[in-house]
Design a protein around this motif. Structure first.
Motif, short mmCIF file in Angstrom:
data_model
loop_
_atom_site.label_atom_id
_atom_site.label_comp_id
_atom_site.label_asym_id
_atom_site.label_seq_id
_atom_site.Cartn_x
_atom_site.Cartn_y
_atom_site.Cartn_z
N MET A 1 20.88 26.87 40.75
CA MET A 1 21.04 27.09 39.33
C MET A 1 21.28 28.58 38.86
O MET A 1 21.91 29.13 38.18
CB MET A 1 19.56 26.55 38.63
CG MET A 1 19.57 26.97 37.23
SD MET A 1 20.66 25.69 36.35
CE MET A 1 20.42 26.12 34.64
N LYS A 2 20.58 29.44 40.05
CA LYS A 2 20.74 30.83 39.95
C LYS A 2 22.31 31.30 40.15
O LYS A 2 22.55 32.40 39.46
CB LYS A 2 19.91 31.53 41.02
CG LYS A 2 18.28 31.51 40.52
CD LYS A 2 17.55 32.08 42.00
CE LYS A 2 16.09 32.03 41.52
NZ LYS A 2 15.35 32.79 42.70
N LYS A 3 22.71 30.61 40.92
CA LYS A 3 24.02 31.14 41.35
C LYS A 3 24.85 30.69 39.98
O LYS A 3 25.93 31.67 39.77
CB LYS A 3 24.82 30.39 42.60
CG LYS A 3 24.18 30.67 43.82
CD LYS A 3 24.57 30.06 45.06
CE LYS A 3 24.14 30.40 46.23
NZ LYS A 3 24.84 29.66 47.41
N LEU A 4 24.65 29.82 39.36
CA LEU A 4 25.63 29.36 38.21
C LEU A 4 25.25 30.44 36.95
O LEU A 4 26.20 30.96 36.27
CB LEU A 4 25.38 28.07 37.57
CG LEU A 4 25.92 27.72 36.41
CD1 LEU A 4 27.28 27.52 36.52
CD2 LEU A 4 25.24 26.24 35.71
N ILE A 5 23.96 30.80 36.98
CA ILE A 5 23.68 32.12 35.79
C ILE A 5 24.27 33.32 36.17
O ILE A 5 24.70 34.13 35.39
CB ILE A 5 22.13 32.02 35.69
CG1 ILE A 5 21.65 30.68 34.98
CG2 ILE A 5 21.84 33.31 34.83
CD1 ILE A 5 20.09 30.58 35.00
N LEU A 6 24.12 33.64 37.41
CA LEU A 6 24.76 34.66 38.12
C LEU A 6 26.11 34.94 37.81
O LEU A 6 27.01 35.95 37.43
CB LEU A 6 24.42 34.94 39.32
CG LEU A 6 24.90 36.39 40.04
CD1 LEU A 6 24.15 37.41 39.49
CD2 LEU A 6 24.59 36.21 41.63
N SER A 7 26.85 33.69 38.34
CA SER A 7 28.47 33.53 38.08
C SER A 7 28.82 33.74 36.56
O SER A 7 29.89 34.53 36.29
CB SER A 7 28.99 32.28 38.60
OG SER A 7 28.65 32.05 40.10
N THR A 8 28.05 33.36 35.73
CA THR A 8 28.29 33.39 34.31
C THR A 8 28.09 34.66 33.87
O THR A 8 29.18 35.10 33.22
CB THR A 8 27.53 32.19 33.32
OG1 THR A 8 27.64 31.12 34.10
CG2 THR A 8 27.89 32.27 32.25
N ALA A 9 27.25 35.46 34.30
CA ALA A 9 26.92 36.67 33.83
C ALA A 9 28.06 37.69 34.34
O ALA A 9 28.66 38.43 33.45
CB ALA A 9 25.51 37.16 34.27
N ILE A 10 28.45 37.44 35.44
CA ILE A 10 29.72 38.16 36.17
C ILE A 10 30.76 38.00 35.26
O ILE A 10 31.68 38.86 35.10
CB ILE A 10 29.75 37.72 37.79
CG1 ILE A 10 28.61 38.37 38.31
CG2 ILE A 10 31.01 38.57 38.25
CD1 ILE A 10 28.52 37.82 39.90
N VAL A 11 31.05 36.71 35.27
CA VAL A 11 32.41 36.42 34.42
C VAL A 11 32.50 37.18 33.06
O VAL A 11 33.27 37.64 32.51
CB VAL A 11 32.66 34.90 34.16
CG1 VAL A 11 33.71 34.66 33.36
CG2 VAL A 11 32.88 34.41 35.65
N LEU A 12 31.15 36.86 32.18
CA LEU A 12 31.23 37.52 30.90
C LEU A 12 31.29 38.73 30.99
O LEU A 12 31.63 39.44 30.19
CB LEU A 12 29.98 36.98 30.14
CG LEU A 12 30.08 35.37 29.80
CD1 LEU A 12 28.74 34.95 29.14
CD2 LEU A 12 31.17 35.14 29.01
N GLY A 13 30.45 39.65 31.80
CA GLY A 13 30.44 40.94 32.13
C GLY A 13 32.03 41.38 32.22
O GLY A 13 32.18 42.62 31.94
N SER A 14 32.82 40.79 33.17
CA SER A 14 33.92 41.28 33.42
C SER A 14 35.09 41.29 32.26
O SER A 14 36.00 42.01 32.13
CB SER A 14 34.79 40.60 34.83
OG SER A 14 34.85 39.34 34.20
#
Length: 96
Positions: free
Chosen positions: A1-14
């Motif tokens: 779950m942490k990886k999913l949230i981290l991946s989403t944050a990175i995509v939205l940030g980029s």
């Protein structure tokens, strides 16, 4: 779950990094024209001609303009180079 949230944050940030503001063609463009207060004259006082001859040997007067303060804007040619010089009515060169 942490990886999913981290991946989403990175995509939205980029995606937000690549967002840029641009000027659309419908924005009004303001053109500011500054009109100086000089009016073209046919002849200049002899003191101005003498002052220019002393400052620029071989000078050729192209056009002359005068304002309300009796300051002259003179377009000259010296050795093939065009320039603009400002003088007072006594022939003293004014720095502008």
């Amino acid at each position: 779950m942490k990886k999913l949230i981290l991946s989403t944050a990175i995509v939205l940030g980029s995606l937000s990094i690549n967002a840029a503001t641009f000027r659309s063609s419908t924005d009004p463009v303001v053109n500011l024209i500054i009109q100086d207060e000089y009016k073209e004259v046919d002849a200049v006082p002899a003191a101005i001609k003498t002052g220019l001859d002393n400052a620029y040997p071989g000078v050729k007067l192209e056009k002359a303009y005068v304002n309300d303060k009796k300051e002259y804007k003179i377009e000259i040619t010296v050795r093939g180079e065009k320039s603009t010089v400002y003088t007072d009515e006594k022939g003293n060169i004014i720095k502008k």
